[in-house]
Scaffold this motif. Structure first.
Motif, PDB file in Angstrom:
ATOM      1  N   UNK A 119       0.831  -1.203   0.000  1.00  0.00           N
ATOM      2  CA  UNK A 119       0.000   0.000   0.000  1.00  0.00           C
ATOM      3  C   UNK A 119       0.864   1.250   0.000  1.00  0.00           C
ATOM      4  N   UNK A 120       1.919   1.250   0.809  1.00  0.00           N
ATOM      5  CA  UNK A 120       2.838   2.392   0.838  1.00  0.00           C
ATOM      6  C   UNK A 120       3.412   2.630  -0.550  1.00  0.00           C
ATOM      7  N   UNK A 121       3.878   1.569  -1.204  1.00  0.00           N
ATOM      8  CA  UNK A 121       4.482   1.709  -2.526  1.00  0.00           C
ATOM      9  C   UNK A 121       3.471   2.245  -3.535  1.00  0.00           C
ATOM     10  N   UNK A 122       2.231   1.772  -3.459  1.00  0.00           N
ATOM     11  CA  UNK A 122       1.200   2.231  -4.388  1.00  0.00           C
ATOM     12  C   UNK A 122       0.895   3.708  -4.178  1.00  0.00           C
ATOM     13  N   UNK A 141      10.755   5.421  -5.093  1.00  0.00           N
ATOM     14  CA  UNK A 141      10.007   4.381  -4.388  1.00  0.00           C
ATOM     15  C   UNK A 141      10.939   3.244  -3.974  1.00  0.00           C
ATOM     16  N   UNK A 142      11.868   2.867  -4.864  1.00  0.00           N
ATOM     17  CA  UNK A 142      12.837   1.830  -4.533  1.00  0.00           C
ATOM     18  C   UNK A 142      13.663   2.236  -3.314  1.00  0.00           C
ATOM     19  N   UNK A 143      14.066   3.485  -3.260  1.00  0.00           N
ATOM     20  CA  UNK A 143      14.856   3.965  -2.125  1.00  0.00           C
ATOM     21  C   UNK A 143      14.060   3.869  -0.831  1.00  0.00           C
ATOM     22  N   UNK A 144      12.804   4.319  -0.883  1.00  0.00           N
ATOM     23  CA  UNK A 144      11.987   4.325   0.328  1.00  0.00           C
ATOM     24  C   UNK A 144      11.704   2.915   0.823  1.00  0.00           C
ATOM     25  N   UNK A 145      11.585   1.969  -0.099  1.00  0.00           N
ATOM     26  CA  UNK A 145      11.340   0.580   0.270  1.00  0.00           C
ATOM     27  C   UNK A 145      12.624  -0.150   0.648  1.00  0.00           C
ATOM     28  N   UNK A 146      13.759   0.504   0.431  1.00  0.00           N
ATOM     29  CA  UNK A 146      15.068  -0.099   0.670  1.00  0.00           C
ATOM     30  C   UNK A 146      15.263  -1.364  -0.159  1.00  0.00           C
TER      31      UNK A 146
END
Length: 225
Positions: free
Chosen positions: A117-120, A132-137
């Motif tokens: 959900x965060x990524x979406x 988004x990749x950075x935030x998701x590590x």
């Protein structure tokens, strides 16, 4: 909530320790690797999935949440979400709760669903694929240039990205609760009329007589005004 607002994996949220949390700077530092893995359970947090330290600049909601949890802390348990029956263990993983949450939200639920959900939402607010990749590590593979980029060089610049996701969630929540509130206070004329009838009878008046008295009084007030 931590998983939803910080894009944590379930193990990262469950095994989050206070030593990883800096409330003054508003940061969480997840270690890439954790030494001395002996006597740890198979599902214990052993470091981030890609083995790289991950710094999460907290947005307003999770920062306030963590401050409240810290203020109300009643034990020396090192975990942010402490276990009930063990002094030095995190909260238990129970699958019994997941179907309950699924019924509440109206769709299948798993802890990892909050990360999706965060990524979406991050994509919805226009952060872009690499952000988004950075935030998701997620592991960053960007060729030679990617190898030169250190995600922890200035992590606080990503706070604005986390805050965008946070604001989106809180705005949708406010809209949803506002809609529920409007529905809950919808005026029901039938119920109101029945209440008036009962109240008139309690006063010893016939409903028609009470309505005539109320109308006459209202007209007099209007003339005076």
């Amino acid at each position: 909530m931590l998983s939803l607002f910080c894009a944590f994996r379930f193990s990262e949220a469950r095994y989050l320790k206070w030593e990883y949390v800096d409330l003054e700077q508003g940061l969480i530092r997840l270690p890439g690797t954790i030494p001395d893995q002996e006597n740890r359970s198979p599902e214990a947090f052993r470091g981030t999935k890609n083995g790289c330290d991950h710094i999460v600049p907290l947005s307003s909601y999770p920062l306030d949440l963590l401050k409240r949890l810290h203020q109300n802390r009643t034990s020396t348990n090192p975990y942010v979400l402490p276990g009930v029956h063990h002094a030095n263990k995190p909260i238990s993983r129970t699958k019994q709760l997941f179907p309950v949450i699924a019924d509440l939200v109206g769709s299948p639920f798993s802890p990892h669903a909050t990360r999706r959900t965060f990524a979406s939402i991050a994509n919805e607010v226009g952060l872009g694929f690499l952000k988004v990749k950075r935030l998701l590590n997620h592991h960053f593979e960007g060729g030679v240039t990617g190898g030169y980029i250190s995600p922890n060089f200035n992590p606080t610049k990503e706070r604005v990205h986390f805050q965008k996701v946070c604001d989106f969630i809180l705005e949708r929540r406010a809209e949803y609760l506002g809609a529920i509130k409007r529905e809950s206070v919808t005026f029901d004329k039938t119920k109101a009329l029945r209440k008036l009838q009962r109240y008139a009878l309690e006063l010893g008046l016939e409903p028609v007589e009470a309505l005539h008295m109320l109308t006459s009084q209202s007209e007099r007030i209007g003339e005076v005004a």
